[in-house]
Design a protein around this motif. Structure first.
Motif, mmCIF file in Angstrom:
data_model
loop_
_atom_site.group_PDB
_atom_site.id
_atom_site.type_symbol
_atom_site.label_atom_id
_atom_site.label_comp_id
_atom_site.label_asym_id
_atom_site.label_seq_id
_atom_site.Cartn_x
_atom_site.Cartn_y
_atom_site.Cartn_z
ATOM 1 N N MET A 193 0.827 -1.212 0.000
ATOM 2 C CA MET A 193 0.000 0.000 0.000
ATOM 3 C C MET A 193 0.857 1.256 0.000
ATOM 4 O O MET A 193 0.444 2.282 -0.547
ATOM 5 N N SER A 294 -3.180 -5.422 1.833
ATOM 6 C CA SER A 294 -2.180 -4.819 2.706
ATOM 7 C C SER A 294 -1.126 -5.833 3.126
ATOM 8 O O SER A 294 -1.258 -7.042 2.899
ATOM 9 N N ASP A 315 0.263 -0.255 6.337
ATOM 10 C CA ASP A 315 1.382 -1.164 6.090
ATOM 11 C C ASP A 315 2.502 -0.943 7.094
ATOM 12 O O ASP A 315 3.131 -1.896 7.580
#
Length: 456
Positions: A193, A294, A315
């Motif tokens: 991400m 994620s 993240d």
């Protein structure tokens, strides 16, 4: 910029700090010419008043009344800028904790952002008052100056590589270790991400990882480093884009706090994680309705590319949590909803840990660094669950925007106690010791509270 106390010399003046209630008695004990001078200049002891006395060896500064002091902070700084050039020593019977705050305010009042234009320096310099920890006060002021300068610097000169360099400079100063994961390496290191948000920019996204200390409890600071936020394909209108150089205010704040921690040699293992990106527009920008996976494995439906900060933080928080630190603190200029709720002067924060909150509230009260606890209101969890993915980065409806953002981030921390700050990072108009521009929020309170939080 180095903010430090002055060295006393033979020309150092005494500056008397006088409350309004104490001014008449103090005046009555002075020579007739001094009394006449005070009367002629209308000095009453009000906050912001400053007056050099006849002979030039002494000065007075007003300290107002209890009610007037309650309406602000750094009251000595409000007057110090009006004093003529020279070094000054405060004469006061203030308790040590209040004296430390006022001395810090004087140092902070000397800050100038002068990278692009010469700024008139403050000419009245303070000698460290007796009874305060001068080295600690200087470390706090210098950490705050770092935060302000990073935020004030425009994105052309404070993109992800520049933010990385600032972290590297700090690491060199304190003999810390730093590693940086950049560009497509974010994908191979399972930080998807961060990569998705930053991939559209010419300057590559990266994760900055600074560590310091090898004994003591583990503290991890996570700072949002969105160096400029256009809003992505959900492009911000011009009026909303005007201050987006400050969208890396969370990273600037954790770097300033890190300096304070390292300069005061707090006996901990410190880690600072900063996802540094630009949220830009190009053909490979991430899109509304994209679903991202994620680092933690949770899927996220992107319903607004302008809610990118929580994506890069998610993240990073998952990565931080894998190390099982004793405490994780994130700081981010995350939502406009927080500003609507508490305005620009308060630093709202979230935590489920009552002892952490109690330590922070006590510290905030004694460091002139106001904070306000907000609720991790679990019933709102349903608002961040879109149905076709695990999470929604921008729930519809507009209600509780700061809370839902905080709940989103909480989903990525499992093993560690967690505090999240949704700060503004900007002083909209000048105030004592706080010129208009970038400003640290919550960092002094955190520094003071950390020994209790980490049971040192």
């Amino acid at each position: 910029m180095t903010l430090s106390f002055a060295t006393p010399d033979d020309a150092t003046r005494s500056v008397h700090l006088l409350a309004e209630s104490a001014t008449p008695d103090w005046r009555s004990r002075q020579a007739q010419d001094v009394q006449a001078w005070i009367d002629a200049h209308g000095f009453t002891g009000a906050i912001g008043q400053a007056l050099l006395l006849p002979g030039g060896r002494d000065a007075v500064i007003g300290y107002g009344s209890e009610s007037s002091r309650a309406r602000g902070r750094f009251h000595v700084a409000a007057a110090a800028a009006k004093l003529p050039k020279g070094t000054y020593r405060l004469v006061t019977d203030l308790p040590a904790d209040q004296l430390q705050i006022e001395a810090l305010g004087w140092l902070l009042a000397t800050y100038r952002f002068d990278r692009y234009k010469d700024q008139s320096p403050m000419v009245a310099l303070l000698v460290a008052p007796d009874g305060i920890d001068a080295a600690r006060t200087e470390a706090i002021a210098q950490g705050e100056a770092l935060t302000r300068t990073l935020i004030n610097t425009p994105a052309a000169d404070m993109g992800p590589p520049d933010l990385e360099q600032a972290a590297r400079d700090l690491a060199t100063q304190h003999r810390a270790t730093i590693t940086v994961t950049t560009g497509d390496d974010l994908l191979t290191q399972n930080l998807p991400m961060i990569h998705a948000v930053g991939r559209a920019a010419d300057r590559a996204p990266r994760l900055i990882d600074l560590t310091w200390g090898d004994t003591g409890p583990k503290l991890t600071l996570v700072g949002k480093g969105v160096c400029f936020d256009t809003g992505g394909l959900n492009l911000k209108p011009g009026a909303s884009m005007g201050l987006m150089k400050k969208d890396m205010g969370g990273s600037a704040s954790v770097l300033g706090l890190a300096h304070m921690i390292m300069a005061t040699d707090l006996p901990i293992q410190l880690r600072v994680l900063i996802p540094a990106v630009e949220n830009s527009v190009s053909g490979n920008a991430f899109r509304p309705q994209d679903i991202l996976t994620s680092r933690k494995g949770l899927t996220v439906e992107v319903n607004n590319t302008d809610a990118e900060g929580r994506l890069v933080l998610a993240d990073t928080l998952a990565f931080a949590d894998e190390d099982t630190p004793d405490l994780i603190i994130s700081m981010a200029t995350l939502t406009g909803a927080a500003r609507v709720a508490v305005g620009p002067d308060l630093a709202p924060y979230y935590t489920d840990e009552a002892p952490l909150s109690a330590a922070l509230e006590n510290a905030a009260a004694t460091t002139a660094d106001p904070v306000w606890r907000m609720p991790f209101h679990t019933p709102y969890e349903a608002l961040i669950e879109p149905g076709i993915a695990d999470l929604d980065n921008a729930p519809k409806g507009g209600f509780a925007g700061s809370i839902t953002a905080a709940l989103f981030l909480r989903r990525f921390v499992d093993s560690a106690p967690y505090i999240h700050f949704d700060i503004y990072g900007w002083q909209p108009s000048s105030a004592p010791a706080r010129p208009k521009g970038g400003v640290g929020q919550g960092t002094r309170a955190l520094l003071d509270a950390l020994p209790k939080m980490l049971k040192l």
